[in-house]
Structures are given as structure tokens and as C-alpha cells.
Scaffold this motif. Sequence first.
Motif, mmCIF file in Angstrom:
data_model
loop_
_atom_site.group_PDB
_atom_site.id
_atom_site.type_symbol
_atom_site.label_atom_id
_atom_site.label_comp_id
_atom_site.label_asym_id
_atom_site.label_seq_id
_atom_site.Cartn_x
_atom_site.Cartn_y
_atom_site.Cartn_z
ATOM 1 N N PRO A 360 93.342 -50.454 69.469
ATOM 2 C CA PRO A 360 93.617 -50.739 68.048
ATOM 3 C C PRO A 360 92.563 -51.695 67.502
ATOM 4 O O PRO A 360 92.758 -52.910 67.468
ATOM 5 N N LEU A 361 91.434 -51.169 67.098
ATOM 6 C CA LEU A 361 90.295 -51.994 66.715
ATOM 7 C C LEU A 361 90.600 -52.784 65.441
ATOM 8 O O LEU A 361 91.060 -52.223 64.446
ATOM 9 N N PRO A 362 90.311 -54.083 65.442
ATOM 10 C CA PRO A 362 90.574 -54.897 64.257
ATOM 11 C C PRO A 362 89.491 -54.712 63.198
ATOM 12 O O PRO A 362 88.404 -54.183 63.470
ATOM 13 N N GLY A 363 89.787 -55.157 61.987
ATOM 14 C CA GLY A 363 88.790 -55.126 60.929
ATOM 15 C C GLY A 363 88.518 -53.719 60.445
ATOM 16 O O GLY A 363 89.357 -52.827 60.523
ATOM 17 N N ARG A 364 87.274 -53.505 59.963
ATOM 18 C CA ARG A 364 86.887 -52.216 59.374
ATOM 19 C C ARG A 364 85.957 -51.475 60.326
ATOM 20 O O ARG A 364 84.969 -52.029 60.811
ATOM 21 N N THR A 365 86.264 -50.218 60.576
ATOM 22 C CA THR A 365 85.515 -49.400 61.531
ATOM 23 C C THR A 365 85.050 -48.116 60.849
ATOM 24 O O THR A 365 85.846 -47.429 60.200
ATOM 25 N N LEU A 366 83.767 -47.791 61.010
ATOM 26 C CA LEU A 366 83.230 -46.510 60.553
ATOM 27 C C LEU A 366 83.118 -45.582 61.754
ATOM 28 O O LEU A 366 82.458 -45.918 62.740
ATOM 29 N N ILE A 367 83.784 -44.425 61.682
ATOM 30 C CA ILE A 367 83.805 -43.462 62.782
ATOM 31 C C ILE A 367 83.177 -42.166 62.283
ATOM 32 O O ILE A 367 83.665 -41.559 61.320
ATOM 33 N N LEU A 368 82.087 -41.746 62.913
ATOM 34 C CA LEU A 368 81.380 -40.530 62.518
ATOM 35 C C LEU A 368 81.483 -39.489 63.625
ATOM 36 O O LEU A 368 81.164 -39.775 64.787
ATOM 37 N N VAL A 369 81.922 -38.280 63.270
ATOM 38 C CA VAL A 369 82.160 -37.202 64.232
ATOM 39 C C VAL A 369 81.177 -36.066 63.959
ATOM 40 O O VAL A 369 81.132 -35.510 62.860
ATOM 41 N N ASP A 370 80.402 -35.731 64.983
ATOM 42 C CA ASP A 370 79.373 -34.693 64.903
ATOM 43 C C ASP A 370 80.024 -33.312 64.848
ATOM 44 O O ASP A 370 80.743 -32.917 65.765
ATOM 45 N N ARG A 371 79.744 -32.577 63.773
ATOM 46 C CA ARG A 371 80.277 -31.212 63.609
ATOM 47 C C ARG A 371 79.136 -30.210 63.470
ATOM 48 O O ARG A 371 79.254 -29.191 62.786
ATOM 49 N N SER A 372 78.018 -30.474 64.143
ATOM 50 C CA SER A 372 76.864 -29.588 64.076
ATOM 51 C C SER A 372 77.066 -28.363 64.961
ATOM 52 O O SER A 372 77.975 -28.306 65.792
ATOM 53 N N ILE A 457 79.874 -43.440 66.796
ATOM 54 C CA ILE A 457 79.361 -42.096 66.531
ATOM 55 C C ILE A 457 79.697 -41.223 67.744
ATOM 56 O O ILE A 457 79.269 -41.517 68.854
ATOM 57 N N VAL A 458 80.467 -40.162 67.528
ATOM 58 C CA VAL A 458 80.845 -39.240 68.600
ATOM 59 C C VAL A 458 80.000 -37.985 68.425
ATOM 60 O O VAL A 458 80.143 -37.258 67.440
ATOM 61 N N THR A 459 79.113 -37.690 69.401
ATOM 62 C CA THR A 459 78.027 -36.741 69.156
ATOM 63 C C THR A 459 77.435 -36.227 70.454
ATOM 64 O O THR A 459 77.784 -36.698 71.547
ATOM 65 N N ASP A 460 76.495 -35.261 70.339
ATOM 66 C CA ASP A 460 75.650 -34.900 71.485
ATOM 67 C C ASP A 460 74.256 -35.512 71.355
ATOM 68 O O ASP A 460 73.375 -35.229 72.166
ATOM 69 N N GLU A 461 74.047 -36.318 70.313
ATOM 70 C CA GLU A 461 72.827 -37.107 70.073
ATOM 71 C C GLU A 461 71.608 -36.296 69.642
ATOM 72 O O GLU A 461 70.531 -36.874 69.468
ATOM 73 N N GLN A 462 71.725 -35.000 69.440
ATOM 74 C CA GLN A 462 70.526 -34.215 69.146
ATOM 75 C C GLN A 462 70.275 -34.166 67.642
ATOM 76 O O GLN A 462 70.466 -33.154 66.971
ATOM 77 N N PRO A 480 77.811 -54.088 65.904
ATOM 78 C CA PRO A 480 77.716 -53.168 67.044
ATOM 79 C C PRO A 480 77.786 -51.704 66.612
ATOM 80 O O PRO A 480 78.562 -51.333 65.725
ATOM 81 N N VAL A 481 76.943 -50.899 67.238
ATOM 82 C CA VAL A 481 76.945 -49.444 67.042
ATOM 83 C C VAL A 481 77.198 -48.801 68.399
ATOM 84 O O VAL A 481 76.420 -49.005 69.341
ATOM 85 N N TYR A 482 78.270 -48.044 68.502
ATOM 86 C CA TYR A 482 78.658 -47.386 69.746
ATOM 87 C C TYR A 482 78.414 -45.886 69.609
ATOM 88 O O TYR A 482 78.965 -45.244 68.715
ATOM 89 N N THR A 483 77.586 -45.337 70.475
ATOM 90 C CA THR A 483 77.390 -43.888 70.533
ATOM 91 C C THR A 483 78.194 -43.336 71.695
ATOM 92 O O THR A 483 78.074 -43.826 72.826
ATOM 93 N N TRP A 484 79.018 -42.345 71.417
ATOM 94 C CA TRP A 484 79.749 -41.679 72.492
ATOM 95 C C TRP A 484 79.149 -40.295 72.674
ATOM 96 O O TRP A 484 79.326 -39.410 71.847
ATOM 97 N N ASN A 485 78.400 -40.118 73.767
ATOM 98 C CA ASN A 485 77.682 -38.881 74.042
ATOM 99 C C ASN A 485 78.589 -37.944 74.838
ATOM 100 O O ASN A 485 79.014 -38.278 75.941
ATOM 101 N N LEU A 486 78.837 -36.760 74.297
ATOM 102 C CA LEU A 486 79.734 -35.805 74.954
ATOM 103 C C LEU A 486 78.986 -34.705 75.697
ATOM 104 O O LEU A 486 79.621 -33.791 76.215
#
Length: 532
Positions: A360-372, A457-462, A480-486
Motif C-alpha cells: 500500500p504505497l503512500p503518497g502519490r504514485t504514477l503507474i505506467l503499463v506497457d500495452r505495445s 513502469i511495467v514493461t519489456d523495456e523495448q 525513485p523510478v522503478y522499472t518492472w521488466n517482464l
Amino acid sequence: MLVAPHVSAAARTPSPPRLHHRPAGTDPSTYEGGAAFVREPREELFLLAVGNFVSQRTFYESGEERDARYARLVGELAVQEPVWTAGLLRWLRGEGNMRTASLVGAAAFVRARLEAGVSAGPSNRSVIDSVLHRADEPGELLAHWISAYGRNVPQPVKRGVADAVRRLYTSRSLLKYDTASKGFRFGDVLNLVHASPDPEKPWQGALFRYALDRRHHPEQALPPPSDRVLTAHRALMEPAADERRAMVTGPGGSELLAAAGMTWEALAGLLHGPMDASVWEAVIPAMAPMALLRNLRNFDEAGVSDEVAATIAARLADPREVARSRQFPFRYLAAHRHASQRWAAALEEALGHALANVPPLPGRTLILVDRSDSMFWGPVSERSTLTRADAAAVFGAALALRAEQADLVEFGWKSAALPFEPGEPVLEVLKRFHRLGGTHTTKAVRTHYQEHDRVLIVTDEQAAPSGPGGPAEPVPADIPVYTWNLAGYWPAHGPAGPRRYTFGGLTDAAFRMVGHLDAGREAGWPWTAGPV
């Protein structure tokens, strides 16, 4: 940092997939022509390992290319960083729940060290033993070794397999896994590695002899009289098919099947007929959670009663059962898509339990989901119909729903914020995602970042070309910027460094690291206590 030449949009056709070979020493770029950053070998291997179902083709790499890269990285690090690499393989099979990748990796580890003539660090024998958790895996590892490296199996491999055999071979595991469909039967393994029985298991010698007889003299093989499970199984096999069915579906049938170590797969062949409701209801109490999940449609087609269905639903939604089954969260999404409404509520609840590590992350969070397009191409594994886009949406939606205040964004060639309400089911939010073509990651970050406390950012990074700084460039250095590579591809879409982190994998296990890093504490690899 090395920046590759830009590639025009017209040159990037998403279908059919384009496979690229990246020779050592070339300037790095993403597969879409954007700026890329070289990962250090440990990070590259970790991200590939946790996102790699062996021999599974992806949008940008064939299965053969991924497998070769994986074996090369394991081999290099087995020689250079043996303690770290052994820890990765052990963790990969345990908490990581990546079965085939850990077996293939352990073989590559031993092969490389033997060829290099090095012995520092964990023993080869112990590494082999550490990745074998299920009784069919000793045979699978030996089959892989012979297929990949030839019939000369070295002593450390044999001894590590023998150690696992003593741990894993029981009468129940023999009945479940010692089947004609296996390339290596229990008897084949015993012949090759010459495992001696565990001195603390006086029954194991007789079991080993029976396994050898089953393999080489099946018509003469008799279970040890003292083994209740094997004796009960033989007693169930002796009657004619009609009598067996009556025994199974009559009073005490469930107890009879459990005592005989009978799996649902074996029962289907044993009865020489359909698995009707009465047969399913007899074997359901002994079925594991994953087996229940796989057979929901079969239960409906057979007409399993509402009373039994209620017990199945209760087990599927039980948080202890979900934890014990160790299924990837997307498995529950796949089941939900293909099962009837009868199971919808239970599967929705199970998915929630499978995402237990989402903080449950505090504050404001930007979550970006890769739909490429590359996220949609091909399933995450050969046993699934779901794509990495599905997995990304599950994780992104779960993060948004648990966060104190979140902006959930889908992105491709364009990007858009997705509405959601606190407390909404994850599965409802998933219906709002779309397919969005290419990968303009930095543009999406630049469009939607508005003084958030963190970016995920949830992505394949390409990513497509966007300038020299990568997707984190629009974000202040102290955020902080967190990349989650799938996917675990070779090129990284941004540099590593202070407040810039990359995770990987298809489970929610990485989420617990976010809280530690968010609070400014250094985090180690999942299998180590110290910092990376």
C-alpha cells in the motif's frame, strides 16, 4: 552511454515479429531503435532468468536465442561469481518458482566450471541437489544433460542427483511421476547415478528395487508387502474396470483413492471410461490446488454437484491454499477467462491473495503499463494463453488499487489515464486496458508525471527513440523510478543508478522490495541479506 541511430516509425512493423542477434561489442539500442544501456551481467541474468520459460519464443528473440544467452550468462558467472550464481539458481527453483530454468541453469553451471577447471565456491554436487525439488526432476535434469552435453554424465551431476533421489523418492512420488510418458523413469535414474538408500529411511531400499523392477521387468514387479500405499494401489488395479469404478464411486471411494496414491490423471486411464461427476467427486478431495484450477471446465461438463463445487471454490479462495500452490498470479486470470460464472467469485478472490505482496504505497504514485505490440505477442509460457500485456495489466492494476493515491496509465504509441475506484476488483479494472501499438515510454512519462512521489513502469523495456536520457529523464533525480521488466531482454531502456531500479519476473515477489527502497534502505538480491 551509447545511443543507436534512430529508426523511422515506418520501418518498425510489429507483425511478424523480428528477431535480432546482438553480437558483443556493438552499440546498444533497444529492439525498437531507442537509446539503450548495457546491464552488468548479474542484472542481465537475473532479469532473463525470472522472465524466461525455457525455449519460449518472444517478440524479439527466438527460444533458441534466449536459451543460448541464458546458458552463456550462467556459465560465465558460474566461473566468475560462483556463490552469487549458485544462490540465484537455488532461489529460482524455490521462491522464484521457475522450475525448468533452474534445472537448465544448474546443468550450465556445472558444465562451465568443469570446462574451466575451477572449484572455488559451492560444490557442483550441491548446486545440482539444490534445484531438484520434485521427484520427476532428477530424471528431467539427466535427460537435459544428455540432450545438451552428451551421454557422459560427470560425477558431480550424478552425486547431486543421487542426493536428491534420497530426499524425493517415495511410494507416492513413484506412483505419480514414474510413468511411461517420462523419458527417464525412476529405474533409469537409479541405474545411472547408483543412489544408495537413505540410512534413515529403512523402507527406501525395497522401494528402489521395486522401481528398478517396474522399469525392467514390469510383468514380474511386486510392491514391497510392507508398503501400504503400493499395496493398496495394486489392490485397486487388480479388479476389472467396471468393478474399479464401483469401488471408486461407492462409499469410502475417496479414502480408497487417497490410500492408493491415485492421482486424477492416473484415474482417468484406470477406469477405461469417462470421468463422470461421481468419479470426479471421489478424487477431488485429494487434488492439489493447481489440479483443481486446471479442471474447472471439466467439473462443469461432468455436472459436479453444487455442494462439491462449493468446497472447490472455498479451497481456491483460501489464502493458505493459494500460498501453498505458489501459482503465478496470471494463472488465476487465465482460469477466470475460461471458466464459467460458477467459479468467478472464488477466482477473483484467489487472484487477490496471489497478489499479497503488493504494497500500500503512500503518497502519490504514477503507474505506467506497457500495452505495445511486443507485450501482446505470444503467451508468457507454453502452458498459458495469457501474454505479458495481461501480466503487466494485472500487476499495474493491483498496484494502483493498493496505493494511497495513484494515477494508472496505459501507453504505447499514445497514452491515456485509466479510471478506477478504490476497492474495485482487479478483474474489473483489466477490462479498461487496450492494445496501443508501439512503445513511447519516455513520452508517456513526460505527459503524465506531475510531482508524483514515485514512478513505476511495467514493461519489456523495448522503447522507441526518445532522446538520450531514457524514460526516467523527465523525473527529478531524487524521485525513485522503478522499472518492472517482464521479458528479460538484453537492452535496458534506462541507466541504473541512485533512485533508478529495475525488477523482473512474473510474480508479485518484487513488490516487497519497493517499500524498502522507497524508504531509502539498500536492498540485496532476494537470496542475500546484504546490498547488491
